[in-house]
Structures are given as C-alpha cells and as structure tokens.
Design an enzyme around this catalytic site. Structure first.
Site, PDB file in Angstrom:
ATOM      1  CG  ASP A   1      48.901  38.633  -8.870  1.00 47.14           C
ATOM      2  OD1 ASP A   1      48.886  39.828  -9.197  1.00 47.14           O
ATOM      3  OD2 ASP A   1      48.902  38.243  -7.687  1.00 47.14           O
TER       4      ASP A   1
ATOM      5  CG  HIS B   1      49.402  42.631  -7.161  1.00 53.36           C
ATOM      6  ND1 HIS B   1      49.074  41.305  -7.007  1.00 53.36           N
ATOM      7  CD2 HIS B   1      49.301  43.181  -5.925  1.00 53.36           C
ATOM      8  CE1 HIS B   1      48.783  41.057  -5.741  1.00 53.36           C
ATOM      9  NE2 HIS B   1      48.913  42.180  -5.059  1.00 53.36           N
TER      10      HIS B   1
ATOM     11  CB  SER C   1      49.150  40.802  -2.064  1.00 49.17           C
ATOM     12  OG  SER C   1      47.796  40.790  -2.413  1.00 49.17           O
TER      13      SER C   1
END
Length: 579
Positions: free
Chosen positions: A154, A196, A401
């Site tokens: 990620d 994220h 996600s």
C-alpha cells in the site's frame, strides 16, 4: 511456479506517477513478423500505437514477460533498443522497462519475448466492523493474530501510531519502499505520506490503544510487513506491486507472512492469464500466501444500462484470490440492516467472466488509524476522529479498500487457529460460512449529488455472502489442499435465453479443481445459497437489466468498454462514501 494444467500459452484467457499511455504507429508487417507482433503485444498497446507516430523518442513504460527468466543477453537486446530497466520481475519471468516508442515493435519481435503490456498506473481503493463480521468468537477464544504476519502492499505504514505497537514494541516489523520517493515528512521518517496504508493496517491489526479498544482492528496482535508501492499522492504502478509481492514471497519464512493485503487496483485490460499483475498474485498463492484483494469502487458506472456489472478491478479479477466487496454498517452493530455500498464493483470480470467478488465485508465510513500530516488528512480534514491523545488519532475512509483488510485480519485469525490451512482451504471456508441473508434490493443516495442507486443482491454483487468470523472459526470442513481447488467459478451467458449460469471450472483449469461441485460438503448450493446451483439460472435479464437487457448484457459479456474514460483510468478512489 505451479500452474496446475495451465501452460504459458494462455492467450485465450483473460492503486507512481501517472504516465501517458503511449505507443508508436503500427508498422506494415507480413508473415511471421506480423504473427509475432499480434501474439506478443497486448491489445491496449496495439490500439494505442497509432496515437504516437509523431513522437518516436517518447519513452513508454512496459512490462515485458519472457518465455523464460530473461538472461543478461536478452535484457541487453532490449537495452540496445534504448530500453531502461526499472525492476527485475523474476516472479513473472520478466522486467519493467522504459522503451522508446520507436523500439516497441522491435522489442515485440524478439523471439524470447512472450508478451508486452503497459506498466499500468494504479491507486489505493473500528467499531462497527468487528460487530458486522461477527468477530465475537475470535475475541472469546483469544485469537488475535499472534504469530501471523500480514504484508500490507500500500502507501506505507506510519509505525509511530500507538495502536500498532509504538517504538521498540512496534508490530510493523519490516519496511521497504518500492516507489523511489521520500518516506520523510519534515525531518521524521513516517513511511506513509498518503495515509491510506496506515488506515488499512489499523483495520487489520490496530489494538485500539488510543480509543480504549473502540477502534481496534480485527487481529489486534498481528505483525505487519510494510511494502510501500503508493507515493504521497496514492499513485503506483504494476511493476512496483509485482516487485513488492516478489519481496513478500522471499520474506515469507523469515516473518511467517501468511497473508497479503491489496487494497489497490486498476482496470482490466487483458485476460488474467496474460496480466503480469494477476500472475504475480497467483505466484504468492502458489507459495502458500493468502491474497486478499479489493473488488474496486466502480459499481456506479453504468454503460448502456449495465448497472455497474462487469467492473471488478485487477488483480481482484483473478480466480485464485479472495476478492472483497464493501458493505455499509448503517451505523448499527447489528448486521441485519446492513446494505451493499452502491460503489462496490460487481462481477463478472471483464474478458474471463469469473464470478466475483467472492465475499463482502464492512467498508463504508470505517474509522481506523490515522497518519497525521498525510495527503488524505490534508484533503479531508473533516474525516479526523478523536482518540485519547488528540483530535487526529483516527480517520474515516470508505471503499472496498477498507473492506479488504477486514477480511485479511479475519484470515490471520483463521491461520492462528489452524496454521496448516492452505490458501484454498481458507477461501472455501470463508465463502461457505458467509452470512447469506440479504434483501432482494436496496437503494442508496449519494450525500453530495443526491443521486440514487439501486443494488440487487445476486452473487455478482455480494459473492458467497457477508464474512462471518464466528462461523468460519467454528467450521472444520476442509476443501482439497492442492493449489486451485477453490478457484472462483466462471459464468456463461446464453444469448438466446438471456440467462446466466455458473460453470464449475474454465477452459484452462479442469473442472475437478473447483470445490463448488456436486459433493455434499462443497456443493454449490451450500456455498452460493439455496437458490443458486451449478446448472441453474443465476439471474434473468428482467431483474437486473430491465428493458435495456440487450445493450446492458453486450457491455458486460462483450469487450472492455466499461474500462473507458469514465473509469478514471482504472484508479481506485479511497474516499467514496454514501449514507
């Protein structure tokens, strides 16, 4: 790399700075040269070639897959054509290169080259989550992920957050950057400048230290492997992800990496058997690592009345991996009122028509660990959630996600309970035990635009159902242990009747390798629900497609038209949400 009965001659099958997709004009070829070009150039490359005839020196980023691991001589030939090597990708017998547009044809004609595709850009795609997934049994049985490591591929993980075991007690046991960009914010190395990956890591394994346990992750004592492939803008590329997967496999024994989380993706531009990103995740699966991938956030895209079907992103389109769609908890602890998020991508997959997603999990308005000062926090300051220490301890995000790490954490619990489970056995058990009580349909409203979206709860929307960890941990059924026994099935559309049916197996893998067959334990009616069996109609055109059945079906069961400009170049959004 074990491939069951599949061979490298598989042409029949099917979140880096954003570069322009460029190629050079098609040359007039005859005979074997033309045949070689057609076999080795991805359709996307061929289709783009004519757009770049006037700028032959422009570099094009590609992934070149060779017939065998490329030798120094083979790479030298590419370099003699002006190519620059960025990553050696032994996992897919290839390399990522920048090649002048004028040299693409010559590269494709190299007899050692099997396939040339674009190095696609890609992007990244709590209190109610645990309740919705019925994690109570895991907590009561003291399963918390201890001894298991999850590789988070990620935007990085900010290991300064107390929920992840701060300082010498950090459970982020390994960091590596594949973007080539800074990992520093000011004078501090925080690893995650986008925000994220830290959020994803918290859903998997945050212990809720800064919230008295309220925002704890699913497996609060799991170890985390940080493989950074998204930069400060949330951008990366296929080759970065492949290199990270390659590293996760190499580190598997060192850290007991049993799970890879991929909360990222992009559009589908070829069949999975030709896509190097899909081949990389299959290599991890073959190595005994469970790969959990996001289905994508494209479920609102309706081309010719297709109502969001056919929008599952890569690598979630691969039949080996566990592909996850997103549910909404509706702000309650009970899952009985939960609904599918309208943006959650629906199957079947483009080109191959694989039945996806496999399962769904909570993904809307999820609160998890924050990386203060990150790009996402700067863009959405209203998403900050207070913890015990500050008003910015946690952050709210939505999307597949967020659903994906919820399942990855659940997989860690299963592997702690039984370390001998294979990836296929984990996948099959999650699907069989999934909660299957849904409404026929639901309507969602976008809070910004006021637009409404109707979703139907067929297997292309919710897969085998809502992940239920209590049921999964209580179950003792075992699918066959061999690789590929729990492949997601394919679907077939009968144009004369308008009916869609399931197919146990596909043209490259024998039907006996699929667990959703006729056996009592793994019969398809058990996995998919009482109303769906391997030979019966999955749905008819009148339910989903309404009066536009012909045009809607032609999109889903035809070409890759859904991956046009309306799909935002195939990137996941990390901030989709709805009420």
């Amino acid at each position: 790399m074990q491939k069951l009965s599949r061979t490298r001659n598989r042409n029949q099958r099917h979140s880096a700075a954003w570069g322009k997709r460029v190629s050079l004009a098609v040359l007039l070829l005859t005979g074997s040269a033309l045949g070689q070009a057609q076999r080795t150039l991805a359709p996307e490359v061929r289709n783009a070639m004519s757009r770049f005839a006037a700028r032959p020196d422009q570099e094009v980023r590609v992934i070149v897959q060779y017939k065998r691991t490329p030798s120094t001589t083979a790479l030298s030939r590419a370099q003699n054509l002006g190519g620059r090597v960025h990553h050696h990708l032994e996992l897919v017998r290839g390399a990522a290169l920048s090649v002048p547009a004028r040299s693409l044809q010559a590269l494709a004609n190299d007899p050692d080259v099997e396939f040339v595709s674009l190095d696609h850009p890609l992007k990244g795609m709590d209190d109610y989550t645990d309740a919705a997934m019925n994690v109570t049994a895991a907590v009561n049985s003291t399963y918390d992920g201890t001894g298991i490591a999850v590789a988070v591929i990620d935007s990085g993980i900010n290991d300064k957050h107390a929920d992840l075991g701060k300082g010498i007690n950090t459970r982020v046991v390994y960091h590596q950057d594949f973007t080539g960009t800074t990992t520093y914010l000011g004078n501090k190395q925080v690893w995650d400048l986008y925000g994220h990956g830290t959020h994803v890591a918290g859903i998997i394994g945050g212990d809720g230290s800064k919230s008295n346990g309220r925002y704890a992750g699913v497996a609060p004592n799991v170890n985390l492997i940080d493989l950074r492939v998204l930069d400060a803008n949330g951008s990366g590329s296929d080759s970065m992800v492949i290199a990270a997967i390659q590293r996760a496999i190499a580190l598997k024994s060192t850290y007991n990496i049993r799970v890879i989380n991929l909360s990222l993706g992009r559009g589908v531009f070829s069949g999975y058997a030709q896509d190097p990103l899909c081949q990389a995740v299959e290599s991890a699966w073959n190595a005994g690592i469970v790969v959990v991938a996001a289905s994508g956030n494209f479920g609102r895209i309706s081309v010719s009345g297709s109502n969001g079907y056919g929008t599952v992103a890569a690598p979630g389109n691969d039949p080996y991996v566990i592909t996850v769609g997103a549910m909404k908890s509706m702000g309650t602890y009970s899952r009985g009122d939960d609904q599918i998020a309208s943006y959650s991508s629906k199957g079947p997959t483009t080109f191959d028509h694989v039945v996806k997603p496999d399962v769904v999990a909570p993904g809307n308005l999820v609160v998890a660990t924050n990386s203060p000062g990150s790009t996402l926090e700067a863009e959405f300051p209203g998403n900050d959630v207070a913890g015990n220490s500050s008003s910015k301890d946690y952050f709210t995000l939505s999307g597949t996600s967020m659903a994906t790490p919820a399942v990855a954490g659940g997989v860690a619990l299963m592997l702690q309970q039984n370390p001998n489970l294979t990836p296929d056995q984990v996948k099959a058990r999650l699907m069989k035990t999934a909660y299957k009580s849904f409404p026929a349909s639901s309507v969602a409203t976008d809070p910004t635009t006021g637009q409404t979206f109707t979703s139907y709860y067929d297997l292309f929307t919710v897969g085998a159902g809502y992940v239920d960890m209590t049921a999964a941990l209580a179950n003792t059924d075992l699918a066959p242990a061999y690789v590929g026994s729990a492949l997601s099935p394919t679907a077939a559309f009968n144009s004369s009747t308008g009916a869609v049916t399931l197919s146990n197996g596909n043209s490259t893998v024998a039907s006996s390798s699929v667990v959703w067959g006729s056996s009592v334990v793994w019969g398809s009616s058990v996995v998919w629900g009482a109303n769906v069996s391997g030979s019966s109609v999955v749905w008819g055109s009148s339910v989903v497609w309404g009066s536009s059945a012909t045009s809607g079906f032609s999109v889903v069961w035809g070409s890759s038209v859904v991956w046009g400009a309306s799909a935002d170049n195939g990137a996941f959004s990390s901030t989709d949400n709805e009420q």
